[in-house]
Design a protein around this motif. Structure first.
Motif, PDB file in Angstrom:
ATOM      1  N   PHE A 155       4.854  -2.043   7.738  1.00 60.76           N
ATOM      2  CA  PHE A 155       6.234  -2.005   7.630  1.00 60.76           C
ATOM      3  C   PHE A 155       6.749  -0.997   6.833  1.00 60.76           C
ATOM      4  O   PHE A 155       5.987  -0.922   5.667  1.00 60.76           O
ATOM      5  N   ASP A 156       7.956  -0.368   7.097  1.00 66.64           N
ATOM      6  CA  ASP A 156       8.329   0.193   5.973  1.00 66.64           C
ATOM      7  C   ASP A 156       9.226  -0.212   5.077  1.00 66.64           C
ATOM      8  O   ASP A 156       9.367  -1.871   4.947  1.00 66.64           O
ATOM      9  N   GLN A 157      10.103   0.109   3.978  1.00 61.36           N
ATOM     10  CA  GLN A 157      10.943  -0.327   2.914  1.00 61.36           C
ATOM     11  C   GLN A 157      11.948  -1.303   3.769  1.00 61.36           C
ATOM     12  O   GLN A 157      12.584  -2.030   3.098  1.00 61.36           O
ATOM     13  N   GLU A 158      12.518  -0.834   5.029  1.00 63.58           N
ATOM     14  CA  GLU A 158      13.663  -1.902   5.578  1.00 63.58           C
ATOM     15  C   GLU A 158      13.073  -2.677   6.456  1.00 63.58           C
ATOM     16  O   GLU A 158      13.583  -3.367   7.404  1.00 63.58           O
ATOM     17  N   LEU A 185      -9.521  -0.246   8.774  1.00 61.95           N
ATOM     18  CA  LEU A 185      -8.336   0.217   9.615  1.00 61.95           C
ATOM     19  C   LEU A 185      -7.725   1.552   8.878  1.00 61.95           C
ATOM     20  O   LEU A 185      -7.428   1.405   7.494  1.00 61.95           O
ATOM     21  N   ARG A 186      -7.244   2.504   9.808  1.00 65.98           N
ATOM     22  CA  ARG A 186      -6.777   3.592   9.059  1.00 65.98           C
ATOM     23  C   ARG A 186      -5.317   3.281   8.508  1.00 65.98           C
ATOM     24  O   ARG A 186      -4.462   2.496   9.122  1.00 65.98           O
ATOM     25  N   ALA A 187      -4.899   3.484   7.332  1.00 67.87           N
ATOM     26  CA  ALA A 187      -3.799   3.008   6.667  1.00 67.87           C
ATOM     27  C   ALA A 187      -2.689   3.420   7.446  1.00 67.87           C
ATOM     28  O   ALA A 187      -1.587   2.642   7.356  1.00 67.87           O
ATOM     29  N   THR A 188      -2.468   4.498   7.804  1.00 75.77           N
ATOM     30  CA  THR A 188      -1.178   5.015   8.736  1.00 75.77           C
ATOM     31  C   THR A 188      -1.006   4.300   9.905  1.00 75.77           C
ATOM     32  O   THR A 188       0.044   3.615  10.200  1.00 75.77           O
ATOM     33  N   PRO A 232      -5.763 -14.722  11.523  1.00 74.40           N
ATOM     34  CA  PRO A 232      -4.360 -14.914  10.898  1.00 74.40           C
ATOM     35  C   PRO A 232      -4.447 -15.054   9.310  1.00 74.40           C
ATOM     36  O   PRO A 232      -3.515 -14.564   8.720  1.00 74.40           O
ATOM     37  N   ALA A 233      -5.497 -15.518   8.809  1.00 74.16           N
ATOM     38  CA  ALA A 233      -5.763 -15.875   7.353  1.00 74.16           C
ATOM     39  C   ALA A 233      -6.451 -14.540   6.604  1.00 74.16           C
ATOM     40  O   ALA A 233      -6.645 -14.654   5.433  1.00 74.16           O
ATOM     41  N   THR A 234      -6.555 -13.444   7.400  1.00 71.55           N
ATOM     42  CA  THR A 234      -7.492 -12.382   6.691  1.00 71.55           C
ATOM     43  C   THR A 234      -6.978 -11.926   5.473  1.00 71.55           C
ATOM     44  O   THR A 234      -5.833 -11.968   5.223  1.00 71.55           O
ATOM     45  N   ALA A 235      -7.799 -11.530   4.754  1.00 69.50           N
ATOM     46  CA  ALA A 235      -7.435 -10.685   3.577  1.00 69.50           C
ATOM     47  C   ALA A 235      -7.012  -9.419   4.066  1.00 69.50           C
ATOM     48  O   ALA A 235      -7.731  -8.834   4.876  1.00 69.50           O
ATOM     49  N   ILE A 236      -6.152  -8.564   3.222  1.00 68.12           N
ATOM     50  CA  ILE A 236      -5.973  -7.201   3.776  1.00 68.12           C
ATOM     51  C   ILE A 236      -6.068  -6.485   2.360  1.00 68.12           C
ATOM     52  O   ILE A 236      -5.388  -6.403   1.191  1.00 68.12           O
ATOM     53  N   VAL A 237      -7.079  -5.496   2.263  1.00 68.43           N
ATOM     54  CA  VAL A 237      -7.667  -5.068   1.232  1.00 68.43           C
ATOM     55  C   VAL A 237      -7.339  -3.380   1.399  1.00 68.43           C
ATOM     56  O   VAL A 237      -7.865  -2.759   2.125  1.00 68.43           O
ATOM     57  N   VAL A 238      -6.698  -2.892   0.342  1.00 67.72           N
ATOM     58  CA  VAL A 238      -6.278  -1.382   0.347  1.00 67.72           C
ATOM     59  C   VAL A 238      -7.355  -0.712  -0.417  1.00 67.72           C
ATOM     60  O   VAL A 238      -7.507  -0.986  -1.563  1.00 67.72           O
ATOM     61  N   THR A 239      -7.948   0.193   0.400  1.00 71.92           N
ATOM     62  CA  THR A 239      -9.201   1.219  -0.196  1.00 71.92           C
ATOM     63  C   THR A 239      -8.632   2.531   0.114  1.00 71.92           C
ATOM     64  O   THR A 239      -7.657   2.844   0.728  1.00 71.92           O
ATOM     65  N   GLY A 246       0.778  -0.956   0.244  1.00 74.06           N
ATOM     66  CA  GLY A 246      -0.049  -0.045  -0.057  1.00 74.06           C
ATOM     67  C   GLY A 246       1.035   1.129   0.258  1.00 74.06           C
ATOM     68  O   GLY A 246       1.433   1.382   0.966  1.00 74.06           O
ATOM     69  N   GLY A 247       1.149   1.891  -1.178  1.00 73.34           N
ATOM     70  CA  GLY A 247       1.911   3.099  -1.317  1.00 73.34           C
ATOM     71  C   GLY A 247       3.204   2.630  -1.193  1.00 73.34           C
ATOM     72  O   GLY A 247       3.882   1.559  -1.891  1.00 73.34           O
ATOM     73  N   ASN A 248       4.047   3.156  -0.163  1.00 72.09           N
ATOM     74  CA  ASN A 248       5.265   3.036   0.121  1.00 72.09           C
ATOM     75  C   ASN A 248       5.246   1.783   1.288  1.00 72.09           C
ATOM     76  O   ASN A 248       6.446   1.637   1.816  1.00 72.09           O
ATOM     77  N   ASP A 249       4.305   1.330   1.722  1.00 67.52           N
ATOM     78  CA  ASP A 249       4.228   0.445   2.988  1.00 67.52           C
ATOM     79  C   ASP A 249       4.022  -0.830   2.575  1.00 67.52           C
ATOM     80  O   ASP A 249       3.450  -1.217   1.340  1.00 67.52           O
ATOM     81  N   TRP A 250       4.384  -2.086   3.624  1.00 74.76           N
ATOM     82  CA  TRP A 250       3.821  -3.305   3.383  1.00 74.76           C
ATOM     83  C   TRP A 250       3.007  -3.736   4.545  1.00 74.76           C
ATOM     84  O   TRP A 250       3.230  -3.190   5.690  1.00 74.76           O
TER      85      TRP A 250
END
Length: 544
Positions: free
Chosen positions: A495-498, A534-537, A511-518, A475-479
């Motif tokens: 998580f960030d790029q590192e 959930l708020r993305a940030t 634990p098996a939930t889908a994570i859908v970015v909107t 999602g954007g620059n995040d994981w």
């Protein structure tokens, strides 16, 4: 470039008009030295001989020389116009090598180095009892030794006995590099060990033919002469074992002789004592006879006493001679034992050193091979159209390994050592590949990982444990992935790029939930089965 089955022996008058073969298996250039290569004739032949026929030349001469070799006497055999062997030995000379000299006469038809090897090898087997394998190895080193020292008459003068030097000619000693210079101009010198070693593995002086000058040239060949050097090191090791056995046998023989010496000393002393008494008795009887000239009995007694004294004196002298022979045998056996032990130590040391050098050269060759393979792979990569894909390694757990494919021909260019990528999902960030990888077994763990796209090796792993069933979403620059807590609860992590975690949800999720970015945030399934936003940030629950 070895030949099999039928080997050409004679070359025709038009040899120079046909192709030449360069044999690089012997020796090659050293720093500042000209290239040393055997050049063989490979054109049409007027006569073709089998390998067996060629070996018969050497074995025939060897069978003639063998009795002389075992007895330490000079001998020569062969045809002066073709092939001749001089067994040049002088047991009375205290220093220098004896030698066998293989002379190629003006009518010698050999025109390939392999055939010289065959003649030499068969000769060594027939004359000294070497196995075919060992004699073949020695033949390679002998020709190399003679090529290195071609025409160096001062070299031979400094090392060989006069019995050998009397046969050598500066323009002919050693072997030339080109086949058409061999007939009538070749004296192959084979350095021999001391005559008592004839018929053993030490018949030929292996130290001489594997001198640093010879080996240094062999080491610079493409194959570094590794196979032949290994075989010679094995011969030296066998020499050491054989010499050590002889030393032990000589020590035992010396010990047995010393026991016999003790008994013989007693016998000799007793015989000497009896002879002395008999002499005194004879002197007394002679004096009595001379005092009574007319006494026939006294005269006869004197004669009998003198005969007995002579007999016992002779017996005493015989015992002394036998004692001296035993003592000489003891000295001989002790000297032989010391020589053989010294030889055993020397050959063992040489074999050990040779094997270390061969191992080092093998490692260099392997390193060079790997470097060349790497270079070729890199060249292939640079010209390829690569793409990444995942290949299942565990169908049940759905674990995969990362492979790089050349889209031009479909071949696999590289396979990652990371073989536990989960969820069949991987992302390319431009600098790294991101995935969830690992197993919960033993010391294993499940983490986010960064993979180097060039080496395909894991460059970094995250610190947070990831759920076995977690998806990986960008999602954007995040994981985003599901983190497994110590209490067995599961939450969403950002998580960030590192791979550092920047936020965790308060909402516990499946634990098996889908994570859908909107555009409004992330849709996930909580542990009760409800869908939460959930708020993305900061991953705060925005559901109403």
């Amino acid at each position: 470039m070895k030949k099999a089955v039928l080997i050409p022996l004679f070359f025709g008058l038009l040899a120079a008009a046909f192709s030449l073969e360069v044999n690089r298996t012997e020796i090659s250039p050293t720093s500042g030295a000209p290239v040393i290569e055997f050049i063989n004739y490979t054109g049409p032949q007027s006569v073709v001989n089998t390998a067996a026929e060629i070996r018969a030349i050497g074995s025939g001469m060897g069978s003639v020389i063998r009795p002389a070799a075992l007895s330490g006497t000079p001998r020569e055999t062969g045809d002066g116009e073709k092939y001749r062997i001089i067994h040049a030995v002088d047991p009375s000379a205290a220093s220098g090598f004896d030698a066998d000299i293989l002379i190629l006469g003006p009518q010698a038809g050999v025109d390939h180095i392999d055939n010289i090897h065959r003649i030499l090898s068969a000769y060594l087997s027939s004359a000294y009892g070497y196995s075919e394998s060992d004699s073949s190895t020695l033949a390679v080193f002998i020709t190399a030794y003679n090529a290195v020292n071609r025409g160096k008459i001062d070299f031979f003068r400094s090392r060989y006995k006069q019995a050998v030097l009397g046969w050598l000619e500066p323009a002919k000693v050693g072997i030339a590099l080109k086949y058409d210079e061999w007939p009538g101009n070749t004296q192959l010198v084979v350095p021999l060990s001391e005559p008592r070693l004839a018929g053993t593995l030490s018949s030929i002086d292996t130290s001489a033919i594997s001198s640093p000058e010879v080996v240094s040239k062999m080491r610079e060949d493409d194959g570094a002469g590794i196979d032949d050097r290994k075989k010679l090191a094995d011969i030296k090791e066998k020499e050491a074992d054989q010499a050590a056995s002889r030393a032990t046998e000589s020590q035992k023989a010396s010990a047995d002789a010393k026991k016999a010496e003790s008994d013989k000393k007693t016998e000799a002393a007793e015989a000497k004592k009896e002879a002395g008494a008999a002499v005194k008795e004879a002197e007394k009887a002679r004096s009595e006879a001379e005092a009574n000239p007319g006494d026939e009995a006294a005269r006869q007694k004197a004669e009998d006493a003198e005969k007995k004294a002579q007999q016992q004196t002779a017996e005493a002298e015989k015992k002394e001679e036998e004692l001296a022979q035993i003592q000489q045998e003891i000295t001989k056996k002790e000297e032989e034992s010391a020589k053989d032990q010294t030889l055993a130590d020397k050959k063992e040391s040489e074999s050990r050193t040779d094997k270390k050098e061969v191992a080092a050269d093998e490692q260099k060759a392997e390193d060079a091979r790997k470097e060349e393979e790497k270079r070729q792979n890199e060249a292939a990569l640079s010209s390829a159209e690569p793409a990444w894909t995942l290949r299942l390694t565990d169908d049940a757990a759905l674990l995969s390994e990362l492979v790089q494919i050349n889209l031009v021909d479909g071949k696999i260019l590289k396979t990652s050592p990371v073989n536990s990528i989960r969820g069949r999902t991987i992302y390319d960030t431009g600098t790294h590949l991101v995935a969830i990888a690992g197993k919960k077994s033993g010391s294993g763990a499940i983490r986010l990982v960064l993979i180097d796209p060039k080496s395909l090796e894991m460059a970094k792993q995250g610190e947070d444990p990831i759920a076995e069933q977690s998806v990986l979403v960008k999602g954007g620059n995040d994981w985003y992935a599901v983190i497994e807590g110590e209490s067995g609860n599961f939450v969403v992590g950002r998580f960030d790029q590192e791979l550092a975690v920047k936020a965790k949800s308060a909402v516990q999720v499946n634990p098996a939930t889908a994570i859908v970015v909107t555009p409004r945030g992330l849709l996930v399934q909580n542990k009760e089965g409800g869908i939460r936003l959930l708020r993305a940030t900061d991953l705060v629950d925005q559901s109403r």
